[in-house]
Enzyme design. Structure first.
Site, short mmCIF file in Angstrom:
data_model
loop_
_atom_site.label_atom_id
_atom_site.label_comp_id
_atom_site.label_asym_id
_atom_site.label_seq_id
_atom_site.Cartn_x
_atom_site.Cartn_y
_atom_site.Cartn_z
N ASN A 4 40.81 47.48 48.00
CA ASN A 4 42.10 46.66 47.91
C ASN A 4 43.11 47.76 47.43
OD1 ASN A 4 40.90 47.04 45.10
ND2 ASN A 4 42.10 45.17 44.69
N LYS A 59 32.23 57.03 45.00
CA LYS A 59 31.73 56.31 46.15
C LYS A 59 32.85 55.31 46.38
CE LYS A 59 29.73 53.00 47.39
NZ LYS A 59 30.26 52.22 48.44
N PRO A 60 33.50 55.51 47.49
CA PRO A 60 34.56 54.56 47.91
C PRO A 60 33.92 53.32 48.58
CG PRO A 60 34.50 56.38 49.31
CD PRO A 60 33.50 56.77 48.39
N SER A 89 33.69 43.28 42.43
CA SER A 89 33.54 41.88 42.03
C SER A 89 32.52 41.77 40.75
CB SER A 89 32.78 41.22 42.96
OG SER A 89 31.49 41.72 43.40
N LEU A 120 36.51 44.10 36.61
CA LEU A 120 35.97 42.88 37.51
C LEU A 120 36.96 42.22 38.08
CD1 LEU A 120 32.69 42.52 35.64
CD2 LEU A 120 33.28 44.16 37.64
N GLU A 160 37.92 33.25 42.22
CA GLU A 160 38.77 34.20 42.75
C GLU A 160 38.81 34.20 44.03
OE1 GLU A 160 37.68 38.60 42.06
OE2 GLU A 160 39.61 38.82 41.47
P1 NDP Z 1 31.98 44.82 45.67
O1 NDP Z 1 32.16 44.42 44.09
O2 NDP Z 1 30.81 44.32 46.26
O3 NDP Z 1 31.97 46.16 45.97
C1 NDP Z 1 32.63 47.35 45.01
C2 NDP Z 1 31.91 48.64 45.22
O4 NDP Z 1 30.83 48.45 44.75
C3 NDP Z 1 32.01 48.99 46.91
O5 NDP Z 1 32.23 50.44 46.64
C4 NDP Z 1 30.60 48.50 47.13
O6 NDP Z 1 30.04 49.44 48.28
C5 NDP Z 1 30.04 48.90 45.76
N1 NDP Z 1 28.59 48.31 45.70
C6 NDP Z 1 28.11 47.04 46.28
N2 NDP Z 1 26.82 46.84 45.80
C7 NDP Z 1 26.41 47.72 45.02
C8 NDP Z 1 25.34 48.06 44.02
N3 NDP Z 1 24.47 47.06 44.19
N4 NDP Z 1 25.35 49.11 43.29
C9 NDP Z 1 26.47 49.92 43.24
N5 NDP Z 1 27.46 49.63 43.96
C10 NDP Z 1 27.68 48.65 44.86
O7 NDP Z 1 33.18 44.08 45.99
P2 NDP Z 1 33.26 43.38 47.66
O8 NDP Z 1 34.09 44.69 48.22
O9 NDP Z 1 32.23 42.92 48.45
O10 NDP Z 1 34.31 42.41 47.27
C11 NDP Z 1 33.99 41.10 46.88
C12 NDP Z 1 34.83 40.18 45.98
O11 NDP Z 1 35.13 41.26 44.83
C13 NDP Z 1 36.15 39.99 46.39
O12 NDP Z 1 36.09 38.94 47.03
C14 NDP Z 1 37.04 39.98 45.11
O13 NDP Z 1 36.89 38.88 44.60
C15 NDP Z 1 36.43 40.97 44.26
N6 NDP Z 1 37.03 42.29 44.15
C16 NDP Z 1 37.92 42.72 43.14
C17 NDP Z 1 38.29 43.65 42.98
C18 NDP Z 1 39.07 44.26 41.41
O14 NDP Z 1 39.93 45.06 41.83
N7 NDP Z 1 38.60 43.71 40.55
C19 NDP Z 1 38.51 44.89 43.93
C20 NDP Z 1 37.93 44.41 45.14
C21 NDP Z 1 37.10 43.00 45.23
P3 NDP Z 1 30.40 48.89 49.69
O15 NDP Z 1 31.99 48.62 49.77
O16 NDP Z 1 30.00 49.87 50.34
O17 NDP Z 1 29.48 47.55 49.88
#
Ligand code: NDP
Length: 510
Positions: A151, A174-175, A225, A247, A378
């Protein structure tokens, strides 16, 4: 070795992850997916580079960070274009919430790191350590892994790297797989600013790349998340690696009957729809006291109806951008459909836009309650559910009826009452007559309660987490043997007992 950290974003080609512009659906480029071996190699290089980066001290590191700050402002248009292309957000959302944040953060951490991490001379009341030198010092953990979301590729992903670097760590970022280009561009910026080789590296890839990084680093800073955050913590537990977790949230807005309804309505429209509602501290639900409910709803709906949505063509061209992450579109629509099925009314919006690109119409929902996912989960999209409440106590009860506790806001002309109510909200940050702007005050800790996180970013805690505290005790003047040492002697033991009673035995009895 599939390392990409030294390559400019535009040069990324070949197989790997295609990066799309969510506002147009066009593929911009492809970046490699780094595997376990690649990550291992990046970490080894980071470990080799880190001691020298630590050894040059705060002043020299501060100089590099200040040059990076200048690089950000000099290259603002290029960075904005990159952010806009990979997120589909508006020019303004990239400029205000990302460029301004990063530029400020480089200066803030360059200036404040020496004070936040200075040695702390301590005094103790305990007679056993009288006359000794006692110091608490902060030493960088070594290699920090930052795992970021999509985001805010600059603010939320890269932003956490700045204090980690200022503290003397090497960092691997790791973006998110959907927004890697801003991070690669920042690697170029840091090189231009004179950051030594391998002190900052980018590990492009997916969740497995993130998981591999957790296994190797000395601290994990994760934003994303709650579901993935729990996985990160579980994985880090295997190596007893400390984590910071930023989170999800379900930020409540409480509008009291004496609020400035115009200001509250403008803020509700803006802070729920800016960045397409994809802000961890978005206003996600509103509770309005009955006397001003109709007026508030009418004003919010009018403002949201007038928002222009689409692909950004530069400053002022649109108000609300695209949905950055493809699966997010379904989540948003599911929340809206669930609400409508259970009796909510859509006052404006309520549908995904027609392609190309991924858009969801700015949406206002009323007649909502806590049986609906739009009020409890959320949504992370441009939606605003508004609920009528009988009084402030009902609003407070509903605001706290959530697994999340990231941020909240209270709106009233009686700021004393507002602050009293704010202190009863279960959230890491609460604003009165405002929202989100606390995030720009880097002096203020920002962190979630309950399922919204662990630890804080910003403030002293935002940099100390990237260090290990070390206690130093130096005995300068002492005899050959202290009284409490072997051999134990009856007379000394009784004397020490007397001393204990003398020092601590005079507490007031009830
Ligand atoms: P995630 O929490 O799944 O991803 C965030 C980061 O973690 C990404 O770089 C992702 O990689 C990485 N990741 C995913 N799985 C793992 C793992 N097992 N171990 C280590 N790193 C991992 O967020 P999403 O992008 O899937 O978004 C899902 C939800 O998260 C949204 O619907 C929103 O509700 C919430 N969100 C909250 C944010 C905040 O600012 N608090 C920001 C973004 C999302 P990759 O993207 O390559 O899978």
């Amino acid at each position: 070795m599939a390392s990409v950290e030294q390559a400019p974003a535009a040069a990324q080609g070949g197989t790997g992850i295609p990066v799309e512009n969510p506002a147009t659906g066009e593929t911009i480029t492809t970046v490699p997916t780094l595997g376990r071996e690649d990550v291992h190699e990046l970490v080894a290089r980071a470990r080799a580079a880190q001691p020298a980066w630590d050894a040059i001290g705060f002043d020299e590191r501060g100089r590099v960070l200040r040059r990076a700050q200048k690089w950000v402002t000099d290259n603002a248009e290029r960075i904005i274009a990159t952010i806009v292309s990979e997120t589909g957000k508006t020019y303004e959302d990239a400029q205000l919430a990302e460029i301004m944040y990063a530029a400020a953060a480089f200066g803030f951490w360059a200036k404040e790191a020496p004070a936040f991490l200075a040695d702390e001379p301590m005094k103790s009341a305990n007679p056993l350590v009288k006359g000794k030198k006692l110091v608490v010092r902060y030493r960088p953990v070594g290699v920090v892994g930052v795992i970021g979301p999509w985001n805010f590729p600059l603010t939320n992903s890269f932003g956490d790297c700045i204090p980690a670097l200022a503290a003397g760590n090497a960092v691997i970022l790791k973006p998110s797989e959907v927004t890697p280009l801003t991070s690669l561009l920042m690697a170029e910026g840091l090189r231009a600013a004179g950051l030594p080789e391998d002190v900052f590296q980018v590990a492009t890839g997916d969740g497995a790349t993130g998981a591999a990084l957790i296994d190797e680093v000395d601290f994990v800073m994760f934003t994303g998340s709650t579901k993935t955050g729990k996985k990160v913590m579980e994985r880090a537990a295997k190596t007893l690696t400390p984590v910071g977790l930023e989170l999800g949230g379900k930020d409540p807005m409480i509008v009291l009957a004496d609020a400035d309804v115009d200001r509250a309505a403008n803020a509700a429209a803006y802070y729920s729809m800016n960045n397409g509602g994809q802000v961890c501290i978005s206003i996600e639900r509103v509770y309005v006291e009955a006397p001003v409910y109709d007026q508030f709803v009418a004003k919010v709906t009018e403002r949201v109806k007038s928002l222009r949505q689409g692909r950004s063509d530069g400053p002022g061209s649109i108000d609300v951008g695209a949905v950055t992450f493809p699966p997010q579109l379904d989540i948003i629509d599911k929340h809206v459909r669930d609400a409508v099925r259970k009796g909510a009314r859509v006052l404006t919006g309520g549908r995904a836009g027609n392609g190309p690109g991924m858009f969801y119409e700015p949406t206002v929902l009323v007649d909502v309650d806590h049986s609906m996912s739009c009020m409890t989960e959320e949504t992370f999209g441009p939606t605003l559910p508004i609920m009528r409440v009988g009084d402030a106590e009902e609003a407070l009860r509903l605001a706290n009826d959530s697994p999340y506790g990231l941020q909240a806001s209270v709106w009233t002309k009686d700021t004393r009452r507002g602050e009293q109510l704010a202190r009863r909200v279960e959230a890491g940050a609460v604003c009165v007559n405002d929202a989100q702007v606390n995030y720009t005050a880097l002096e203020l800790p920002m962190g979630g309660w309950k399922s919204s996180g662990l630890g804080t970013r910003h403030g002293a805690g935002g940099i100390r987490k990237y260090t290990q505290q070390q206690t130093l005790l130096v005995t300068r003047f002492a005899g050959k043997r202290d009284p409490h040492m072997f051999p134990y002697k009856r007379r000394t033991t009784l004397l020490l007992g007397k001393l204990t009673r003398l020092l601590y035995g005079r507490g007031k009895r009830d």
